[in-house]
Design a protein around this motif. Structure first.
Motif, PDB file in Angstrom:
ATOM      1  N   ASP A  58       1.334   2.610   3.613  1.00 24.24           N
ATOM      2  CA  ASP A  58       0.697   3.774   3.315  1.00 24.24           C
ATOM      3  C   ASP A  58       1.258   5.021   3.056  1.00 24.24           C
ATOM      4  OD1 ASP A  58      -1.687   5.189   2.266  1.00 24.24           O
ATOM      5  OD2 ASP A  58      -2.818   5.160   4.287  1.00 24.24           O
ATOM      6  N   HIS A  60      -4.951   6.415  -5.198  1.00 24.28           N
ATOM      7  CA  HIS A  60      -6.275   6.446  -5.186  1.00 24.28           C
ATOM      8  C   HIS A  60      -6.831   6.602  -6.360  1.00 24.28           C
ATOM      9  CE1 HIS A  60      -5.842   7.714  -0.908  1.00 24.28           C
ATOM     10  NE2 HIS A  60      -4.999   8.544  -1.087  1.00 24.28           N
ATOM     11  N   HIS A 112       1.462   5.445  -2.406  1.00 24.15           N
ATOM     12  CA  HIS A 112       1.162   6.223  -3.165  1.00 24.15           C
ATOM     13  C   HIS A 112       2.263   7.000  -3.929  1.00 24.15           C
ATOM     14  CE1 HIS A 112      -3.258   5.950  -1.840  1.00 24.15           C
ATOM     15  NE2 HIS A 112      -2.386   5.690  -0.541  1.00 24.15           N
ATOM     16  N   HIS A 168       3.069   8.122   1.894  1.00 22.84           N
ATOM     17  CA  HIS A 168       2.862   9.104   0.826  1.00 22.84           C
ATOM     18  C   HIS A 168       4.075  10.091   0.290  1.00 22.84           C
ATOM     19  CE1 HIS A 168      -1.602   8.329   1.756  1.00 22.84           C
ATOM     20  NE2 HIS A 168      -1.658   8.988   0.646  1.00 22.84           N
ATOM     21  N   HIS A 214       0.790  -1.255   0.097  1.00 22.86           N
ATOM     22  CA  HIS A 214      -0.092   0.103  -0.116  1.00 22.86           C
ATOM     23  C   HIS A 214       0.743   1.338  -0.159  1.00 22.86           C
ATOM     24  CE1 HIS A 214      -3.818   2.016   1.591  1.00 22.86           C
ATOM     25  NE2 HIS A 214      -3.248   2.928   0.990  1.00 22.86           N
ATOM     26  N   GLU A 274      -6.262   2.167  -4.855  1.00 25.18           N
ATOM     27  CA  GLU A 274      -7.090   2.053  -3.615  1.00 25.18           C
ATOM     28  C   GLU A 274      -8.185   3.018  -3.986  1.00 25.18           C
ATOM     29  OE1 GLU A 274      -5.137   4.684  -0.539  1.00 25.18           O
ATOM     30  OE2 GLU A 274      -6.463   3.763   0.897  1.00 25.18           O
TER      31      GLU A 274
HETATM   32 MN    MN Z   1      -3.588   4.945   1.029  1.00 24.76          MN
END
Ligand code: MN
Ligand code: AMP
Ligand code: MN
Ligand code: MN
Length: 304
Positions: free
Chosen positions: A263, A54, A24, A265, A22, A79
């Motif tokens: 997650d 996303h 981005h 970023h 996961h 996602e």
């Molecule tokens: Mn995410």
């Protein structure tokens, strides 16, 4: 790269797994270009990664090229934003066969939903004093990707209306605030169907991050499983070990597979690719042992 590098079960070994499913990139609200993200994964010892922007798979081709060069296994992913009982629920699709059929159409409609939602969010933020909100958010995002709430958060900070991003979410964009517009997203069950019909594995993202009671989280996991979802994130970034063990029980009861992800970023925060709490010893099966993924991991771009 033999399969044994990815364990068949979670033994409680604290050594990092080298797996991050996961993350981005600049294809959504991440700061690094897909190739740079893959490069950072390689530096940090991540050997199996999923790029999960996303509502978009626009970064996958670039990431895939970089992953091939660096002998990293890249699972195509995304996602997806969904709705469940008035809550904005995120569902990660791990997609060894990419997006086809309803999911391919769904990605188009998600992009359109994001644009329409941005107009709505802008209108709401005008009311709290962010004039020209849509143009300011677009300035933050640059010309290439659909707008997200972080772009509006940065615009609020730049306009001096809030001191920082955290306050922007707390006052204007977070759960239940004026800029938290959920109406544009499809039902969770529908999105799970898109992923499953594309040959993928649907993973309930960060189930601990919605402020749900244990009971309500159980209902969410029940619905997710009943509509065809196969896995949930047992680990999302850093979390309390007792809470993780409790979540593992909830997954075990429902025979859901466990995924793990940072997650990630952007650099500078507490997260980096591959950095997350260790998985405790549990009977829950790692998502990479799911039949839909195991074949992909044995055959795809095997550096031998
Ligand atoms: Mn995410
Ligand atoms: P969106 O996908 O446009 O609805 O925006 C949601 C994204 O905003 C999440 O994926 C996070 O990257 C970011 N986000 C959500 N809550 C916060 C917060 N409190 N502080 C900073 N970023 C946040
Ligand atoms: Mn995000
Ligand atoms: Mn999310």
């Amino acid at each position: 790269m033999p399969m044994s590098l990815f364990p068949a079960n979670f033994t409680g070994d604290p050594v990092p797994l080298g797996v991050d499913l996961h993350m981005h990139s600049t294809a959504s609200d991440g700061a690094l270009a897909p190739a740079d993200l893959v490069g950072l994964c390689a530096e940090r010892g991540v050997r199996l990664m999923a790029l999960t922007d996303h509502d978009s798979m626009a970064g996958i081709d670039e990431a895939h090229d970089a992953a091939s060069r660096l002998a990293i296994r890249l699972l195509p992913g995304t996602e997806l934003s969904t709705r469940w009982h008035g809550i904005n629920i995120h569902v990660v699709g791990l997609l060894p066969q990419g997006a086809s059929g309803a999911l391919a159409l769904g990605l188009q409609s998600q992009a359109e939903a994001r644009e329409a939602r941005a107009v709505d969010i802008a209108r709401r933020l005008e009311k709290v004093g962010l004039h020209d909100a849509l143009a300011l958010a677009r300035e933050q995002a640059g010309p290439h990707r659909p707008l997200g709430r972080p772009d509006f958060a940065r615009a609020l900070v730049a306009a001096g209306l809030v001191p920082d991003i955290t306050t922007a979410f707390k006052k204007h964009l977070g759960n239940g605030k004026a800029g938290d517009v959920k109406a544009y997203w499809p039902a969770m069950s529908e999105v799970v169907g898109w992923i499953v019909d594309s040959g993928g594995v649907a993973v309930l993202a960060h189930p601990l991050r919605h402020g749900l009671t244990r009971r309500k989280r159980g209902l969410l996991l029940d619905d997710f499983r009943e509509t065809g979802g196969q896995a949930a994130e047992l680990i999302s970034g850093f979390q309390n070990a007792d809470v993780t063990r409790d979540l593992a029980r909830q997954l075990d009861e429902r025979e859901l597979y466990a995924s793990v992800g940072s997650d990630f970023h952007f650099l500078g925060g507490h997260l980096a690719p591959g950095s997350m709490s260790p998985v405790p010893r549990t009977a829950v099966a790692p998502v990479w042992t799911h039949p839909r993924l195991a074949g992909f991991l044995q055959s795809a771009n095997d550096p031998a």
